[in-house]
Design a protein around this motif. Structure first.
Motif, PDB file in Angstrom:
ATOM      1  N   LEU A   1     -30.437  30.443 -41.539  1.00 34.94           N
ATOM      2  CA  LEU A   1     -30.512  29.799 -42.683  1.00 34.94           C
ATOM      3  C   LEU A   1     -30.598  28.429 -42.657  1.00 34.94           C
ATOM      4  CD1 LEU A   1     -29.948  30.150 -45.860  1.00 34.94           C
ATOM      5  CD2 LEU A   1     -27.364  29.853 -45.269  1.00 34.94           C
ATOM      6  N   LEU A   2     -30.143  27.504 -41.893  1.00 31.92           N
ATOM      7  CA  LEU A   2     -30.433  26.174 -41.449  1.00 31.92           C
ATOM      8  C   LEU A   2     -31.809  25.807 -41.541  1.00 31.92           C
ATOM      9  CD1 LEU A   2     -29.160  23.243 -41.594  1.00 31.92           C
ATOM     10  CD2 LEU A   2     -28.908  23.686 -38.977  1.00 31.92           C
ATOM     11  N   LYS A   3     -32.457  26.521 -40.461  1.00 34.58           N
ATOM     12  CA  LYS A   3     -33.637  26.519 -40.308  1.00 34.58           C
ATOM     13  C   LYS A   3     -34.658  26.580 -41.471  1.00 34.58           C
ATOM     14  CE  LYS A   3     -34.046  27.770 -35.255  1.00 34.58           C
ATOM     15  NZ  LYS A   3     -34.522  28.917 -34.443  1.00 34.58           N
ATOM     16  N   SER A   4     -34.231  27.590 -42.395  1.00 35.86           N
ATOM     17  CA  SER A   4     -34.886  27.888 -43.639  1.00 35.86           C
ATOM     18  C   SER A   4     -34.602  26.834 -44.563  1.00 35.86           C
ATOM     19  CB  SER A   4     -34.382  29.142 -44.245  1.00 35.86           C
ATOM     20  OG  SER A   4     -34.924  29.363 -45.464  1.00 35.86           O
ATOM     21  N   LEU A   5     -33.697  26.344 -44.654  1.00 35.50           N
ATOM     22  CA  LEU A   5     -33.034  25.023 -45.611  1.00 35.50           C
ATOM     23  C   LEU A   5     -33.880  23.793 -45.054  1.00 35.50           C
ATOM     24  CD1 LEU A   5     -29.384  25.459 -45.968  1.00 35.50           C
ATOM     25  CD2 LEU A   5     -31.088  25.739 -47.647  1.00 35.50           C
ATOM     26  N   LEU A   6     -34.013  23.549 -43.734  1.00 37.50           N
ATOM     27  CA  LEU A   6     -34.838  22.509 -43.365  1.00 37.50           C
ATOM     28  C   LEU A   6     -36.367  22.520 -43.572  1.00 37.50           C
ATOM     29  CD1 LEU A   6     -33.107  22.012 -40.093  1.00 37.50           C
ATOM     30  CD2 LEU A   6     -32.855  20.471 -41.945  1.00 37.50           C
TER      31      LEU A   6
ATOM     32  N   GLN B   1     -37.572  23.291 -46.575  1.00 40.51           N
ATOM     33  CA  GLN B   1     -37.717  23.329 -47.951  1.00 40.51           C
ATOM     34  C   GLN B   1     -38.565  22.413 -48.255  1.00 40.51           C
ATOM     35  OE1 GLN B   1     -37.201  25.946 -50.167  1.00 40.51           O
ATOM     36  NE2 GLN B   1     -36.544  27.328 -48.409  1.00 40.51           N
ATOM     37  N   GLU B   2     -38.818  22.136 -49.626  1.00 44.29           N
ATOM     38  CA  GLU B   2     -39.672  20.928 -49.848  1.00 44.29           C
ATOM     39  C   GLU B   2     -38.728  19.983 -50.811  1.00 44.29           C
ATOM     40  OE1 GLU B   2     -42.683  21.844 -52.600  1.00 44.29           O
ATOM     41  OE2 GLU B   2     -43.960  23.276 -51.166  1.00 44.29           O
ATOM     42  N   GLN B   3     -39.106  18.935 -50.770  1.00 49.23           N
ATOM     43  CA  GLN B   3     -37.973  18.015 -51.412  1.00 49.23           C
ATOM     44  C   GLN B   3     -37.665  18.303 -52.705  1.00 49.23           C
ATOM     45  OE1 GLN B   3     -36.920  15.131 -49.567  1.00 49.23           O
ATOM     46  NE2 GLN B   3     -35.476  14.703 -51.400  1.00 49.23           N
ATOM     47  N   GLY B   4     -38.298  18.650 -53.637  1.00 54.06           N
ATOM     48  CA  GLY B   4     -38.027  19.307 -54.796  1.00 54.06           C
ATOM     49  C   GLY B   4     -36.986  20.195 -54.858  1.00 54.06           C
ATOM     50  N   PHE B   5     -36.814  21.009 -53.942  1.00 48.58           N
ATOM     51  CA  PHE B   5     -35.883  22.145 -53.869  1.00 48.58           C
ATOM     52  C   PHE B   5     -34.413  21.255 -53.736  1.00 48.58           C
ATOM     53  CE2 PHE B   5     -32.556  24.160 -50.757  1.00 48.58           C
ATOM     54  CZ  PHE B   5     -32.862  25.371 -51.692  1.00 48.58           C
ATOM     55  N   TYR B   6     -34.568  20.324 -52.781  1.00 49.82           N
ATOM     56  CA  TYR B   6     -33.219  19.444 -52.887  1.00 49.82           C
ATOM     57  C   TYR B   6     -32.664  18.649 -54.049  1.00 49.82           C
ATOM     58  CZ  TYR B   6     -33.464  20.953 -48.011  1.00 49.82           C
ATOM     59  OH  TYR B   6     -33.643  21.631 -46.875  1.00 49.82           O
TER      60      TYR B   6
ATOM     61  N   LEU C   1     -25.187  24.114 -51.643  1.00 53.38           N
ATOM     62  CA  LEU C   1     -26.012  24.675 -50.031  1.00 53.38           C
ATOM     63  C   LEU C   1     -24.722  24.834 -49.004  1.00 53.38           C
ATOM     64  CD1 LEU C   1     -28.841  22.313 -50.094  1.00 53.38           C
ATOM     65  CD2 LEU C   1     -28.877  24.652 -50.453  1.00 53.38           C
ATOM     66  N   SER C   2     -24.051  23.806 -48.683  1.00 56.20           N
ATOM     67  CA  SER C   2     -23.089  23.879 -47.827  1.00 56.20           C
ATOM     68  C   SER C   2     -21.912  24.931 -48.127  1.00 56.20           C
ATOM     69  CB  SER C   2     -22.049  22.762 -47.490  1.00 56.20           C
ATOM     70  OG  SER C   2     -21.320  22.378 -48.797  1.00 56.20           O
ATOM     71  N   SER C   3     -21.549  25.375 -49.392  1.00 56.00           N
ATOM     72  CA  SER C   3     -20.873  26.512 -49.626  1.00 56.00           C
ATOM     73  C   SER C   3     -21.507  27.784 -49.280  1.00 56.00           C
ATOM     74  CB  SER C   3     -20.442  26.302 -51.052  1.00 56.00           C
ATOM     75  OG  SER C   3     -19.715  27.642 -51.441  1.00 56.00           O
TER      76      SER C   3
END
Length: 93
Positions: free
Chosen positions: A26-31, A33-38, A46-48
């Protein structure tokens, strides 16, 4: 009781390893992501999700595998006892 304790310990260990692998993926998938996602998603959310969802998923998978293994062992044991007692009646049933 001894085998139950061993099985419980092994499933606790496997659950922890599974949880670690799921969190890593999941962390690899989050990393990736494009900037717009964040911009749209809050950091707390996200942390939850990283903590709660992965723990729940791995515990459910571990529980289901635990029940499956226990059921298979019980079936094999019962069929073995039935064959040992009377293989003729076992074949009929």
């Amino acid at each position: 009781a001894v085998f139950t304790s061993i099985r419980g310990g092994l499933f606790t260990l496997s659950c922890a390893r599974l949880n670690s692998r799921i969190r890593g993926r999941l962390l690899k998938s989050l990393l990736r992501q494009e900037q717009g996602f964040y911009d749209k998603t809050r950091t707390g959310e996200l942390s939850s999700r990283l903590n709660t969802d992965t723990t729940q998923m791995s515990s459910q998978i571990s529980l289901n595998i635990n029940v499956l293994v226990r059921s298979i062992v019980q079936i094999v044991f019962v069929i073995g006892i039935m064959l040992w007692t009377s293989w003729n009646l076992t074949m009929v049933s």
